[in-house]
Design a protein around this motif. Structure first.
Motif, PDB file in Angstrom:
ATOM      1  N   THR A  71       0.843  -1.197   0.000  1.00 22.29           N
ATOM      2  CA  THR A  71       0.000   0.000   0.000  1.00 22.29           C
ATOM      3  C   THR A  71       0.879   1.248   0.000  1.00 22.29           C
ATOM      4  N   PRO A  72       0.686   2.176  -0.939  1.00 26.70           N
ATOM      5  CA  PRO A  72       1.525   3.376  -0.979  1.00 26.70           C
ATOM      6  C   PRO A  72       1.421   4.207   0.297  1.00 26.70           C
ATOM      7  N   LEU A  73       2.570   4.600   0.805  1.00 20.38           N
ATOM      8  CA  LEU A  73       2.645   5.487   1.975  1.00 20.38           C
ATOM      9  C   LEU A  73       2.973   6.913   1.567  1.00 20.38           C
ATOM     10  N   THR A  74       3.476   7.081   0.354  1.00 22.89           N
ATOM     11  CA  THR A  74       3.834   8.406  -0.152  1.00 22.89           C
ATOM     12  C   THR A  74       3.262   8.567  -1.555  1.00 22.89           C
ATOM     13  N   THR A  75       3.296   9.772  -2.058  1.00 21.87           N
ATOM     14  CA  THR A  75       3.026   9.985  -3.472  1.00 21.87           C
ATOM     15  C   THR A  75       4.192   9.421  -4.286  1.00 21.87           C
ATOM     16  N   GLY A  76       4.027   9.383  -5.588  1.00 23.01           N
ATOM     17  CA  GLY A  76       5.138   9.038  -6.453  1.00 23.01           C
ATOM     18  C   GLY A  76       5.957  10.280  -6.735  1.00 23.01           C
ATOM     19  N   LEU A  77       7.230  10.276  -6.337  1.00 14.02           N
ATOM     20  CA  LEU A  77       8.142  11.391  -6.628  1.00 14.02           C
ATOM     21  C   LEU A  77       8.683  11.159  -8.030  1.00 14.02           C
ATOM     22  N   MET A  78       8.310  12.052  -8.956  1.00  9.61           N
ATOM     23  CA  MET A  78       8.507  11.790 -10.371  1.00  9.61           C
ATOM     24  C   MET A  78       9.959  12.001 -10.818  1.00  9.61           C
ATOM     25  N   TYR A  79      10.221  11.562 -12.040  1.00  5.83           N
ATOM     26  CA  TYR A  79      11.567  11.526 -12.610  1.00  5.83           C
ATOM     27  C   TYR A  79      12.266  12.875 -12.612  1.00  5.83           C
ATOM     28  N   ASP A  80      11.500  13.978 -12.694  1.00  4.69           N
ATOM     29  CA  ASP A  80      12.117  15.305 -12.753  1.00  4.69           C
ATOM     30  C   ASP A  80      11.856  16.125 -11.501  1.00  4.69           C
ATOM     31  N   ASP A  81      11.421  15.468 -10.430  1.00  4.37           N
ATOM     32  CA  ASP A  81      11.239  16.163  -9.155  1.00  4.37           C
ATOM     33  C   ASP A  81      12.608  16.605  -8.644  1.00  4.37           C
ATOM     34  N   GLY A  82      12.766  17.906  -8.392  1.00  2.00           N
ATOM     35  CA  GLY A  82      14.087  18.442  -8.073  1.00  2.00           C
ATOM     36  C   GLY A  82      14.272  18.897  -6.646  1.00  2.00           C
ATOM     37  N   ARG A  83      13.462  18.392  -5.724  1.00  2.00           N
ATOM     38  CA  ARG A  83      13.504  18.883  -4.347  1.00  2.00           C
ATOM     39  C   ARG A  83      14.766  18.483  -3.584  1.00  2.00           C
ATOM     40  N   ALA A  84      15.485  17.456  -4.060  1.00  2.00           N
ATOM     41  CA  ALA A  84      16.538  16.840  -3.245  1.00  2.00           C
ATOM     42  C   ALA A  84      17.931  17.371  -3.569  1.00  2.00           C
TER      43      ALA A  84
END
Length: 511
Positions: free
Chosen positions: A102-115
């Motif tokens: 069961t997903p606990l988070t959203t899907g962090l997408m391929y171009d998500d740049g938060r990190a």
């Protein structure tokens, strides 16, 4: 072009292979026979949420959309013919789930740049490993920095039984009714050691990544499970259908283009330009702009993604009749060339220049705004600029020691412009091939067919259908080479391209 010869005897003639594709905007299912005929196709839309440098999707939507696409595509297919499936997803997209999937988070997408901060930490700790693997450093959008971000910001990351999944891992879990192994292609950007086939345990321990989070990893093309009864009811895929470990979307498109022999390349011209090739050895890049996936047949798949490409046309010529501009620009036949940068974040391949900006060259000088050519000439300059950048990609890959002299396949939206494809062949001075169907879902159907015991290259030879081939005109190649040299020199003058790369590119024009 006439139909190709019958599929090899080892590939079952009555079989249907399913290629499943999770893109940014849609989930797609393709049903393909052993001769490469597309028997059915269906897709369902996906929606995203973007906020600043964040890009997320609802993981449950991946499953519901793909299940709907499969039901539609298989409605008129004899279930007894379905022999295997494989799935691709976007590279670097991850989520966390509980022990039951069961997903606990959203899907962090391929171009998500938060990190960004986490990428710095990952590169400090894992520098030697990333260097050994050829890409030298990770970007903030890669999966490992995003995992580190989740470990720092989401309490679920450290809960007992939490699992890290790549995008396709959630779908294979649902298809099988249990967690399955991940494939090494999707695990690349999570830091998986592709040379030694293991997670880098010491580095992950130093980064605070619990080993219990990490999935088992296998090579692409490995049969990892079969479709369970519950999933069969939801998707229409017959129970017991083998599930083959897939690859990322870029590699899937490469397989779908048939670019698998050593030295073969697939140039995907979409919003940006993406290169994928095949090599018998790992290609290491001191600049870190080229990185390699591990192929199913013990080959390496080097590639790079540019910040330039066809997206510049919609930005520079909004609402224009592009067919008209193509004709008018080709008739002008001017030397004007543009650097077709799309990304606001600068260039990524074949050189790294975060401060790069687009420019226009007329003759031997940069045109001042008051001296800009007309619309058709500027349009043609962008087409020519993409072709010049494409040639520079090959020159850089050759400098790195990657084999580049095999067949070249053009795919992506830009390949639909017939003049542009001829121009690219002329600037490159090499033949180009355009396949009938070029998409990741087809590539996954080809990979699924290897579950019958056929090598990937043989499956691709049977199932990838080439629509036409364009031979370069030697006179036109000679006409464009001085423009290419000027283009390269301007990149050096602006401080974006290394002189060593430019000199190698110029040397190759004399071959």
């Amino acid at each position: 072009m006439p139909d190709r010869a019958p599929a090899p005897a080892l590939l079952p003639q009555d079989a249907v292979w399913l290629g499943l594709d999770l893109g940014t905007q849609s989930a797609r299912c393709l049903a393909v026979d052993s001769a490469g005929h597309v028997l059915a196709a269906a897709s369902r839309p996906l929606t995203s949420r973007r906020e600043g440098d964040r890009h997320e999707q609802d993981p449950e939507q991946w499953w519901s959309a793909l299940a709907g696409a499969c039901r539609e595509a298989l409605a008129d297919i004899d279930p007894r013919r379905v022999r295997g499936l494989a799935i691709d997803g976007t590279s670097g997209t991850i989520l966390l789930t509980g022990p039951d999937g069961t997903p606990l988070t959203t899907g962090l997408m391929y171009d998500d740049g938060r990190a960004g901060a986490q990428a710095v930490r990952a590169n400090g700790v894992g520098e030697e490993v990333w260097k050994e693997l050829g890409y030298r450093s990770m970007q903030p959008s890669w999966a490992l920095p995003k995992l580190l971000w989740l470990l720092e910001h989401d309490p679920a990351a450290l809960a007992p039984g939490t699992r890290l999944l790549h995008q396709v891992d959630l779908v294979t879990w649902r298809l099988a009714g249990r967690q399955t192994a991940s494939d090494a292609s999707h695990a690349l950007k999570t830091g998986y050691h592709l040379v030694e086939d293991r997670w880098p345990e010491a580095e992950f321990a130093a980064l605070g990544v619990p080993a219990s989070l990490l999935p088992e990893v296998v090579r692409p093309g490995t049969v990892i499970a079969s479709v369970c009864a519950e999933a069969a009811e939801v998707t229409g895929i017959p129970e017991g259908t083998p599930i083959v470990a897939g690859m990322t979307d870029g590699c899937a498109a490469q397989i779908g283009a048939g670019a698998l022999a050593p030295g073969a390349w697939n140039s995907v011209l979409g919003t940006t330009l993406v290169f994928k090739g095949a090599s018998p050895h790992l290609v290491r890049d001191p600049q870190g702009v080229v990185y390699c996936h591990r192929g199913p047949d013990d080959t390496w798949l080097p590639g790079g993604a540019s910040g330039s490409g066809a997206g510049v046309l919609s930005r520079e010529f909004p609402g224009a009749d592009l067919d008209r501009l193509t004709v008018e620009g080709s008739e002008l036949d001017r030397d004007t060339v543009a650097y077709p940068l799309v990304s606001s974040g600068g260039e990524r391949f074949p050189f790294r220049a975060p401060d790069a900006r687009g420019f226009l060259l007329t003759g031997d000088r940069t045109a001042a705004p008051s001296e800009e050519p007309g619309e058709a000439e500027r349009f043609h300059a962008q087409l020519l600029g993409v072709a010049c950048l494409e040639r520079l990609c090959f020159d850089y890959l050759d400098l790195l020691g990657a084999p580049v002299d095999g067949p070249l396949t053009l795919t992506g939206g830009g390949a639909r412009n017939a003049y542009w494809s001829r121009l690219r062949a002329d600037v490159l001075g090499r033949p180009v091939r355009l396949p009938e169907h070029a998409e990741g879902a087809l590539g996954m159907a080809v990979l699924a067919a290897t579950s019958s015991g056929v090598r990937l290259q043989d499956a691709a030879a049977a199932m990838v259908r080439i629509e036409r081939e364009i031979e370069p005109d030697p006179a036109r190649t000679a006409r464009w080479l001085p423009v290419y040299v000027s283009f390269v020199e301007e990149l050096v003058r602006r401080g974006w391209l290394d002189r060593t790369v430019a000199d190698h590119a110029k040397q190759r024009t004399a071959r």
